[in-house]
Write a protein that holds these residues in place. Sequence first.
Motif, PDB file in Angstrom:
ATOM      1  N   PHE A 195       5.913  14.609  43.467  1.00 48.03           N
ATOM      2  CA  PHE A 195       5.609  13.730  44.600  1.00 48.03           C
ATOM      3  C   PHE A 195       6.348  12.394  44.475  1.00 48.03           C
ATOM      4  O   PHE A 195       6.789  11.828  45.474  1.00 48.03           O
ATOM      5  CB  PHE A 195       4.096  13.509  44.703  1.00 48.03           C
ATOM      6  N   TRP A 196       6.472  11.883  43.238  1.00 52.54           N
ATOM      7  CA  TRP A 196       7.173  10.607  43.060  1.00 52.54           C
ATOM      8  C   TRP A 196       8.592  10.689  43.596  1.00 52.54           C
ATOM      9  O   TRP A 196       9.082   9.759  44.223  1.00 52.54           O
ATOM     10  CB  TRP A 196       7.251  10.229  41.565  1.00 52.54           C
ATOM     11  N   THR A 197       9.268  11.812  43.291  1.00 49.94           N
ATOM     12  CA  THR A 197      10.676  11.897  43.681  1.00 49.94           C
ATOM     13  C   THR A 197      10.849  12.502  45.064  1.00 49.94           C
ATOM     14  O   THR A 197      11.841  12.245  45.723  1.00 49.94           O
ATOM     15  CB  THR A 197      11.466  12.749  42.679  1.00 49.94           C
ATOM     16  N   ASN A 198       9.903  13.335  45.478  1.00 48.48           N
ATOM     17  CA  ASN A 198      10.048  14.058  46.738  1.00 48.48           C
ATOM     18  C   ASN A 198       8.772  13.902  47.554  1.00 48.48           C
ATOM     19  O   ASN A 198       7.832  14.690  47.423  1.00 48.48           O
ATOM     20  CB  ASN A 198      10.335  15.535  46.437  1.00 48.48           C
TER      21      ASN A 198
ATOM     22  N   SER B  98      15.116  21.229  41.054  1.00 55.00           N
ATOM     23  CA  SER B  98      15.251  19.813  40.709  1.00 55.00           C
ATOM     24  C   SER B  98      16.192  19.108  41.682  1.00 55.00           C
ATOM     25  O   SER B  98      15.957  17.957  42.051  1.00 55.00           O
ATOM     26  CB  SER B  98      15.773  19.664  39.277  1.00 55.00           C
ATOM     27  N   ILE B  99      17.277  19.796  42.085  1.00 55.68           N
ATOM     28  CA  ILE B  99      18.207  19.187  43.051  1.00 55.68           C
ATOM     29  C   ILE B  99      17.474  18.918  44.369  1.00 55.68           C
ATOM     30  O   ILE B  99      17.618  17.855  44.972  1.00 55.68           O
ATOM     31  CB  ILE B  99      19.427  20.104  43.273  1.00 55.68           C
ATOM     32  N   ARG B 104      18.311  13.463  47.544  1.00 55.19           N
ATOM     33  CA  ARG B 104      17.605  13.382  48.820  1.00 55.19           C
ATOM     34  C   ARG B 104      18.546  13.409  50.023  1.00 55.19           C
ATOM     35  O   ARG B 104      18.116  13.699  51.130  1.00 55.19           O
ATOM     36  CB  ARG B 104      16.740  12.108  48.870  1.00 55.19           C
ATOM     37  N   SER B 105      19.804  13.068  49.817  1.00 50.23           N
ATOM     38  CA  SER B 105      20.737  13.090  50.948  1.00 50.23           C
ATOM     39  C   SER B 105      21.209  14.524  51.192  1.00 50.23           C
ATOM     40  O   SER B 105      21.715  15.170  50.272  1.00 50.23           O
ATOM     41  CB  SER B 105      21.933  12.181  50.636  1.00 50.23           C
ATOM     42  N   ALA B 110      24.051  19.315  49.396  1.00 55.17           N
ATOM     43  CA  ALA B 110      24.881  20.507  49.636  1.00 55.17           C
ATOM     44  C   ALA B 110      26.048  20.547  48.657  1.00 55.17           C
ATOM     45  O   ALA B 110      26.371  21.597  48.094  1.00 55.17           O
ATOM     46  CB  ALA B 110      25.386  20.491  51.073  1.00 55.17           C
ATOM     47  N   TRP B 111      26.690  19.392  48.414  1.00 51.21           N
ATOM     48  CA  TRP B 111      27.817  19.341  47.488  1.00 51.21           C
ATOM     49  C   TRP B 111      27.371  19.657  46.062  1.00 51.21           C
ATOM     50  O   TRP B 111      28.030  20.416  45.345  1.00 51.21           O
ATOM     51  CB  TRP B 111      28.490  17.967  47.545  1.00 51.21           C
TER      52      TRP B 111
END
Lengths: 270, 135
Positions: A195-198, B98-99, B104-105, B110-111
Amino acid sequence: MPPSAVLFPERGGKLAALGSLRAPSRHNGYVAPTDVLTVTLRVKRFNPEVDRKPHWQEFTVEDMTPGDRVLDALHQVKWFEDGTLAFRRSCAHGVCGSDAMVVNGENALACQVLLGDAGTDITVEAIRGLPVVKDLVVDMAPFFAQYRSVLPWLLTPTDDPGYGERRQSPEDRERFDDTTKCILCAACTTSCPVFWTNGSYVGPAAIVQAHRFIFDSRDAGTSERLDVLGDRTGVWRCRTAFNCTNACPRGIKVTQAIQEVKRVILADRA
Amino acid sequence: MSTGVSTDAPVHVASRTTRGRRPRQNFETWSWFFMRISGLVLVFLALVHFALTHIVNDVVETDAVFVADRWENPLWRLFDWTLLALALLHGLNGLRWSIDDYVRSPARRAWVKAGVYTLSGVLFAYGTFTIVTFA
């Protein structure tokens, strides 16, 4: 504890000396309930009208006892030292879930952490992953939006019971008993590293609330809820870090509830 | 039964009894399930691999001759290929999770994914080529 005797009477006075001599420890030494403590509170402050980024401020609170809570120390600061300190609390007895904060690095309700357990050097900061409004107050809107997304109410078949009851056996009630204990304090969700990162992850609290209805024999909304929870922002984001289970002030087995929802989806048949 | 209260709000129909709906599993479901199973299998494969190349045989003697002797038996080739495939896929899937969380962009994600997938594909092809053609 008389408020008049509490804050900053004279530095190094009799009470302060006693407190520092009898500082409690989690790991050794017995702390008598009548001991008098001097507590150093390090609070992460942030005022959006003045500050660019948060900063730590230290308060010394005297004449506390091991049976006082971190919330009591915060009250002493707010009522007698610095009225600008902002934090939420309502019932102050572990029921309403308003005062979740990071105490000594761990999510907890300030009204449940005793000074005898937390020690005399205490850090307090806002729960993580939600925007800070001021000091220890965060914007809970994203959290409650995720809560609403799992339809946290009874979805029933069309058969209207009228004024009758929707009956349930004690065994069926027991199946989801654990997840009925949630008080929506957000301690679990804001302890979750995913949650922190996403922030798009629906989070442990919303899943616990969904679990409460998915496993309720009277409920018929499982399909709608699994649409939300089976999404890529749903239960599959959980990495079983168990932070949520550790953080829950109600002792809910949060990670287990999440895993049970995963199994329901895995076993779902059309 | 009328309660005298407006009931204009939509009534939720019992979905559990709805016929013809599709099961809930999607790619993420099977990706999670794959991680549970491959994780268990990898514990066994990796421990056997480690025991054979580091404990049963001295690690300084683990050379091309040792590998050639071992791969005389096609079952050992299959064992090593399974270890390669599962370890790569398990690691790749973990990286994908993890990615998704940390990058987040959408464009950058995608890259990064393209790079990781390509590298994994090359490693898998190279490893498979070695295991199949080693003589």
